[in-house]
Design an enzyme around this catalytic site. Structure first.
Site, PDB file in Angstrom:
ATOM      1  N   ASP A  60      20.328  30.033 -24.460  1.00 33.75           N
ATOM      2  CA  ASP A  60      20.867  29.518 -25.889  1.00 33.75           C
ATOM      3  C   ASP A  60      21.404  30.813 -26.751  1.00 33.75           C
ATOM      4  O   ASP A  60      22.219  30.457 -27.713  1.00 33.75           O
ATOM      5  CB  ASP A  60      19.984  28.686 -26.414  1.00 33.75           C
ATOM      6  CG  ASP A  60      19.647  27.250 -25.675  1.00 33.75           C
ATOM      7  OD1 ASP A  60      20.432  26.842 -25.076  1.00 33.75           O
ATOM      8  OD2 ASP A  60      18.440  26.909 -25.753  1.00 33.75           O
ATOM      9  N   ASN A  95      12.762  22.605 -43.017  1.00 32.66           N
ATOM     10  CA  ASN A  95      12.517  21.518 -41.827  1.00 32.66           C
ATOM     11  C   ASN A  95      11.644  20.474 -42.509  1.00 32.66           C
ATOM     12  O   ASN A  95      10.684  20.760 -43.227  1.00 32.66           O
ATOM     13  CB  ASN A  95      11.600  22.091 -40.648  1.00 32.66           C
ATOM     14  CG  ASN A  95      11.596  21.058 -39.544  1.00 32.66           C
ATOM     15  OD1 ASN A  95      12.509  20.713 -38.896  1.00 32.66           O
ATOM     16  ND2 ASN A  95      10.384  20.855 -39.071  1.00 32.66           N
ATOM     17  N   THR A 134       9.390  18.543 -41.373  1.00 28.16           N
ATOM     18  CA  THR A 134       7.816  18.747 -41.223  1.00 28.16           C
ATOM     19  C   THR A 134       7.826  20.271 -41.504  1.00 28.16           C
ATOM     20  O   THR A 134       7.943  21.261 -40.450  1.00 28.16           O
ATOM     21  CB  THR A 134       7.506  18.249 -39.753  1.00 28.16           C
ATOM     22  OG1 THR A 134       7.980  16.998 -39.500  1.00 28.16           O
ATOM     23  CG2 THR A 134       6.068  18.424 -39.465  1.00 28.16           C
ATOM     24  N   LYS A 172      11.530  22.696 -23.772  1.00 28.87           N
ATOM     25  CA  LYS A 172      11.828  24.211 -23.281  1.00 28.87           C
ATOM     26  C   LYS A 172      10.599  24.928 -23.623  1.00 28.87           C
ATOM     27  O   LYS A 172      10.637  25.812 -23.082  1.00 28.87           O
ATOM     28  CB  LYS A 172      12.864  24.620 -24.646  1.00 28.87           C
ATOM     29  CG  LYS A 172      14.194  24.050 -24.392  1.00 28.87           C
ATOM     30  CD  LYS A 172      15.254  24.446 -25.320  1.00 28.87           C
ATOM     31  CE  LYS A 172      16.497  23.822 -24.943  1.00 28.87           C
ATOM     32  NZ  LYS A 172      17.728  24.085 -25.713  1.00 28.87           N
TER      33      LYS A 172
HETATM   34  P1  ATR Z   1      11.747  19.083 -30.662  1.00 27.29           P
HETATM   35  O1  ATR Z   1      11.209  19.382 -32.271  1.00 27.29           O
HETATM   36  O2  ATR Z   1      10.937  18.035 -30.209  1.00 27.29           O
HETATM   37  O3  ATR Z   1      11.985  20.227 -30.059  1.00 27.29           O
HETATM   38  P2  ATR Z   1      14.490  18.690 -31.426  1.00 27.29           P
HETATM   39  O4  ATR Z   1      15.261  17.795 -31.083  1.00 27.29           O
HETATM   40  O5  ATR Z   1      14.737  20.141 -30.922  1.00 27.29           O
HETATM   41  O6  ATR Z   1      12.999  18.355 -30.821  1.00 27.29           O
HETATM   42  O7  ATR Z   1      14.080  19.278 -32.839  1.00 27.29           O
HETATM   43  C1  ATR Z   1      14.470  17.907 -33.627  1.00 27.29           C
HETATM   44  C2  ATR Z   1      14.778  18.602 -35.082  1.00 27.29           C
HETATM   45  O8  ATR Z   1      15.537  17.711 -35.948  1.00 27.29           O
HETATM   46  C3  ATR Z   1      13.397  19.095 -35.731  1.00 27.29           C
HETATM   47  O9  ATR Z   1      13.806  19.994 -36.879  1.00 27.29           O
HETATM   48  C4  ATR Z   1      13.156  17.518 -36.763  1.00 27.29           C
HETATM   49  O10 ATR Z   1      12.404  17.776 -37.587  1.00 27.29           O
HETATM   50  P3  ATR Z   1      10.964  17.279 -37.689  1.00 27.29           P
HETATM   51  O11 ATR Z   1      10.296  18.777 -37.121  1.00 27.29           O
HETATM   52  O12 ATR Z   1      10.586  17.132 -39.091  1.00 27.29           O
HETATM   53  O13 ATR Z   1      10.621  16.196 -36.767  1.00 27.29           O
HETATM   54  C5  ATR Z   1      14.587  17.229 -37.010  1.00 27.29           C
HETATM   55  N1  ATR Z   1      14.912  16.039 -37.099  1.00 27.29           N
HETATM   56  C6  ATR Z   1      14.996  14.983 -36.380  1.00 27.29           C
HETATM   57  N2  ATR Z   1      15.154  13.899 -37.161  1.00 27.29           N
HETATM   58  C7  ATR Z   1      15.118  14.060 -38.455  1.00 27.29           C
HETATM   59  C8  ATR Z   1      15.196  13.402 -39.667  1.00 27.29           C
HETATM   60  N3  ATR Z   1      15.612  11.929 -39.532  1.00 27.29           N
HETATM   61  N4  ATR Z   1      15.355  14.076 -40.611  1.00 27.29           N
HETATM   62  C9  ATR Z   1      15.005  15.227 -40.935  1.00 27.29           C
HETATM   63  N5  ATR Z   1      14.961  16.123 -39.772  1.00 27.29           N
HETATM   64  C10 ATR Z   1      15.058  15.488 -38.542  1.00 27.29           C
END
Ligand code: ATR
Length: 276
Positions: free
Chosen positions: A104, A154, A156, A67
């Site tokens: 969205d 979050n 991270t 996005k």
């Molecule tokens: P992107 O961050 O690449 O745009 P997204 O699907 O839009 O992908 O976002 C995924 C979200 O789910 C993020 O907030 C991610 O957390 P991180 O930023 O720490 O990666 C969160 N997420 C995915 N798997 C996770 C897990 N196992 N535990 C905690 N948060 C998770």
């Protein structure tokens, strides 16, 4: 007249129901067009978007994780897409410019804020889980309605800090601390991919929360994540992400065809059947 071609880019795409949605509406409104999944690697994004200029594609939806990545390849980024730096709908305007829009924000507004009435949300404390591609859209939809008591958490933390740069008034809660804060929260919105089909689930279980808590899960596949089901079993008012998906699609369709397609019962039935 030749068939107009539309599609969605992202990775992975196999779970996307957008073809089902748009092809249903093309048929319903007698538009000679088709919508398909366009599996795309990050280095192919420019080439695919260029097909819009060459009129090989009429419109594109963009999903996770592209996005933001699409932005450098666009001539114009407008309205909510500009405010969120997140584009999910692309088309060619009358001046031959490739435009990026975001539907969205509209999707979240129609599926949640409008249904709850803004005034009920104004003073509420809202906790947003996640800082991924759709998170700025959720925040911007709330901010547009002057709903500003927003907390974000979050896994991270740096990604939550990046979002805070755009929306400085939001407060960050450390991921591991959610359970110490959750009892003060009125609305929890999950924008993470946790709970999605074939993905991992929440490790944390919300132990303390207000009885009048509202839980919104952006996930719609499955229609009930484990977390949503847990809350529902405890009489919490819950929403899944299906309506948001339908409404974001409605606005994309409108931007491409200048028809506001109806979200009718048959469509809902087709989609929910597919999800069962
Ligand atoms: P992107 O961050 O690449 O745009 P997204 O699907 O839009 O992908 O976002 C995924 C979200 O789910 C993020 O907030 C991610 O957390 P991180 O930023 O720490 O990666 C969160 N997420 C995915 N798997 C996770 C897990 N196992 N535990 C905690 N948060 C998770």
């Amino acid at each position: 007249m030749t068939e107009k071609k539309y599609g969605i880019i992202g990775k992975p795409l196999s779970h996307s129901l957008s073809p089902l949605l748009h092809n249903y509406w093309f048929k319903k409104y007698n538009i000679k067009a088709s919508y398909s999944l366009i599996e795309t690697e990050v280095e192919q994004i420019g080439e695919i978007i260029n097909k819009i200029k060459k009129k090989e594609l009429k419109g594109i939806n963009v999903t996770t994780p592209y996005k933001q990545n699409v932005i450098p390849f666009l001539d114009l980024v407008i309205n909510s897409a500009k405010e969120t730096s997140s584009v999910n709908t692309i088309y060619l305007n009358n001046e031959n410019k490739i435009v990026g829009e975001n539907t969205d924000v509209y999707g979240f507004d129609c599926s949640f804020i409008k249904r709850l009435k803004d005034k009920d949300l104004l003073e509420k404390k809202i906790l947003i889980l996640g800082a991924g591609g759709v998170t700025p859209s959720v925040i911007y939809a709330l901010v547009k309605k002057n709903i500003k008591k927003i907390f974000i958490s979050n896994r991270t933390i740096e990604k939550a800090e990046d979002i805070k740069k755009k929306f400085p008034f939001i407060e960050i809660i450390v991921w591991e601390n959610i359970n110490n804060k959750s009892q003060d929260i009125d609305v929890i919105i999950n924008t993470t991919s946790l709970g999605m089909k074939n993905g991992s689930d929440f490790k944390l279980v919300f132990k303390k929360f207000k009885p009048e808590l509202v839980y919104y899960d952006i996930v719609y596949n499955p229609l009930e994540t484990l977390t949503l089901k847990n809350f529902k079993d405890q009489k919490v008012k819950t929403f899944n992400g299906l309506e948001m998906f339908l409404y974001q699609g409605q606005k994309s369709f409108y931007l491409w065809n200048k028809i506001k397609p109806e979200i009718d019962d048959e469509l809902k039935k087709i989609i929910t059947t597919k999800l069962r």
